[in-house]
Design a protein around this motif. Structure first.
Motif, mmCIF file in Angstrom:
data_model
loop_
_atom_site.group_PDB
_atom_site.id
_atom_site.type_symbol
_atom_site.label_atom_id
_atom_site.label_comp_id
_atom_site.label_asym_id
_atom_site.label_seq_id
_atom_site.Cartn_x
_atom_site.Cartn_y
_atom_site.Cartn_z
ATOM 1 N N UNK A 114 0.805 -1.074 0.199
ATOM 2 C CA UNK A 114 0.197 0.051 -0.012
ATOM 3 C C UNK A 114 1.022 1.325 0.029
ATOM 4 N N UNK A 115 2.102 1.161 0.602
ATOM 5 C CA UNK A 115 2.857 2.194 0.330
ATOM 6 C C UNK A 115 3.643 2.323 -0.823
ATOM 7 N N UNK A 116 3.899 1.284 -1.424
ATOM 8 C CA UNK A 116 4.853 1.352 -2.491
ATOM 9 C C UNK A 116 4.033 1.617 -3.928
ATOM 10 N N UNK A 117 2.799 1.283 -3.931
ATOM 11 C CA UNK A 117 1.645 1.654 -5.046
ATOM 12 C C UNK A 117 1.585 3.201 -5.456
ATOM 13 N N UNK A 118 1.225 4.014 -4.405
ATOM 14 C CA UNK A 118 1.337 5.316 -4.661
ATOM 15 C C UNK A 118 2.644 5.990 -4.740
ATOM 16 N N UNK A 119 3.634 5.565 -4.584
ATOM 17 C CA UNK A 119 5.025 6.119 -4.532
ATOM 18 C C UNK A 119 5.228 5.813 -6.253
ATOM 19 N N UNK A 120 4.900 4.542 -6.857
ATOM 20 C CA UNK A 120 4.969 4.401 -8.283
ATOM 21 C C UNK A 120 4.069 5.542 -9.147
ATOM 22 N N UNK A 121 2.906 5.625 -8.620
ATOM 23 C CA UNK A 121 1.952 6.553 -9.327
ATOM 24 C C UNK A 121 2.513 7.891 -9.138
ATOM 25 N N UNK A 259 -3.462 8.408 -6.134
ATOM 26 C CA UNK A 259 -2.447 8.188 -5.028
ATOM 27 C C UNK A 259 -3.008 8.678 -3.726
ATOM 28 N N UNK A 260 -3.876 9.760 -3.799
ATOM 29 C CA UNK A 260 -4.412 10.144 -2.506
ATOM 30 C C UNK A 260 -5.292 9.309 -1.985
ATOM 31 N N UNK A 261 -6.066 8.608 -2.968
ATOM 32 C CA UNK A 261 -6.922 7.497 -2.191
ATOM 33 C C UNK A 261 -6.397 6.407 -1.309
ATOM 34 N N UNK A 262 -5.058 6.345 -1.245
ATOM 35 C CA UNK A 262 -4.333 5.317 -0.530
ATOM 36 C C UNK A 262 -4.339 5.780 0.969
#
Length: 296
Positions: A114-121, A259-262
């Motif tokens: 959950x932390x890695x996905x928005x970083x990539x986005x 990304x903000x949804x995370x």
């Protein structure tokens, strides 16, 4: 006993009292440490920015690499160095960066994802043409300073302190995440409105919970530091500012919204994890426990 021996004994007694005080961790000692850390950081920030007043662009602190370094990164780095010295004075430095004495569970890897996905986005969303290479490097260095200092303080020293005080791991999880959130409440002094600070504190609790779960999952503080170190700079680069969105330098608003949804996911998982994090006695690594009890 000679005068020299008496002096040595007195110094040893003072050192022992210092270590015993912090080893017997309680929630109020953790809070005391947090307040002291925050106060020292504010003094460092004031001192550095005053000395480098002509080099820091207060109206647009990200405008030059030197402004980023002197206005934000260096005070945080100095605070991190003081935390390292504090941990060393207690004999905690090596254990903090060693394999965690409390094992993780498979489900805790969800927090890492959950932390890695928005970083990539956010990397995809960033409008790279708005930044120079020097600015990007300075912001990445800032992220590393933030990751080291904030994780060493909360997932390192505070978690170690609470565990040393015999707190159940569920309470260690909640308190360390709460203290991380309170650390960001001080933003109100910088002039941010109450609503923005309140949202930041709520987000920080969720993110702090993800960092705790990542600590348990990976078993090493260094991985949590790197996760945090990648979060802040990618947020700054994609948004075009610190805690704000700049139309001039900000990237894709659609991807930023995704990304903000995370942030919502962090809160949801944090609340669920309160019921899933188990007592420390069932999660303790038997090999580390055997090493600890075997020491003289």
């Amino acid at each position: 006993m000679t005068g020299f021996e008496h002096t040595q004994q007195a110094e040893h007694d003072r050192a022992s009292r210092w270590v015993r005080f912090w080893d017997a961790g309680t929630w109020w000692k953790a809070l005391l440490f947090l307040v002291a850390y925050w106060g020292v950081y504010q003094l460092l920030a004031l001192g550095v920015t005053t000395l480098a007043a002509g080099l820091v662009e207060r109206d647009d602190i990200l405008s030059t690499p030197l402004s980023v370094l002197l206005g934000v990164a260096v005070p945080i780095l100095l605070a991190g160095v003081l935390l390292l010295l504090f941990a060393q004075s207690l004999g905690w430095l090596r254990p903090l960066f060693a394999r965690q004495p409390v094992r993780g569970r498979a489900w805790m890897w969800v927090a890492v994802v959950l932390v890695l996905i928005p970083i990539v986005v956010r990397l995809v969303a960033t409008r790279w043409s708005a930044w120079s290479v020097a600015q990007v490097l300075a912001i990445l260095f800032l992220g590393l300073c933030i990751g080291l200092t904030e994780e060493l303080a909360t997932r390192g020293i505070i978690v170690r302190m609470l565990r040393g005080g015999g707190y159940h791991e569920r309470l260690v999880f909640v308190l360390s995440s709460l203290f991380f959130a309170l650390l960001h409440a001080g933003n109100i002094i910088s002039g941010q409105d109450v609503a923005t600070v309140a949202l930041t504190v709520v987000y920080a609790f969720g993110f702090g919970a993800m960092m705790y779960l990542a600590l348990r999952a990976t078993g090493r503080l260094v991985w949590v530091i790197l996760l945090h170190a990648a979060t802040d700079p990618t947020t700054i680069l994609a948004a075009g500012g610190i805690d704000t969105h700049s139309p001039a330098a900000g990237g894709s608003t659609g991807l930023l919204s995704i990304a903000g949804l995370f942030s919502i996911a962090y809160i949801a998982v944090a609340l669920l994890a309160v019921f899933l994090v188990t007592d420390r006695t069932r999660d303790r690594d038997p090999d580390r426990e055997a090493d600890r009890t075997a020491r003289p």
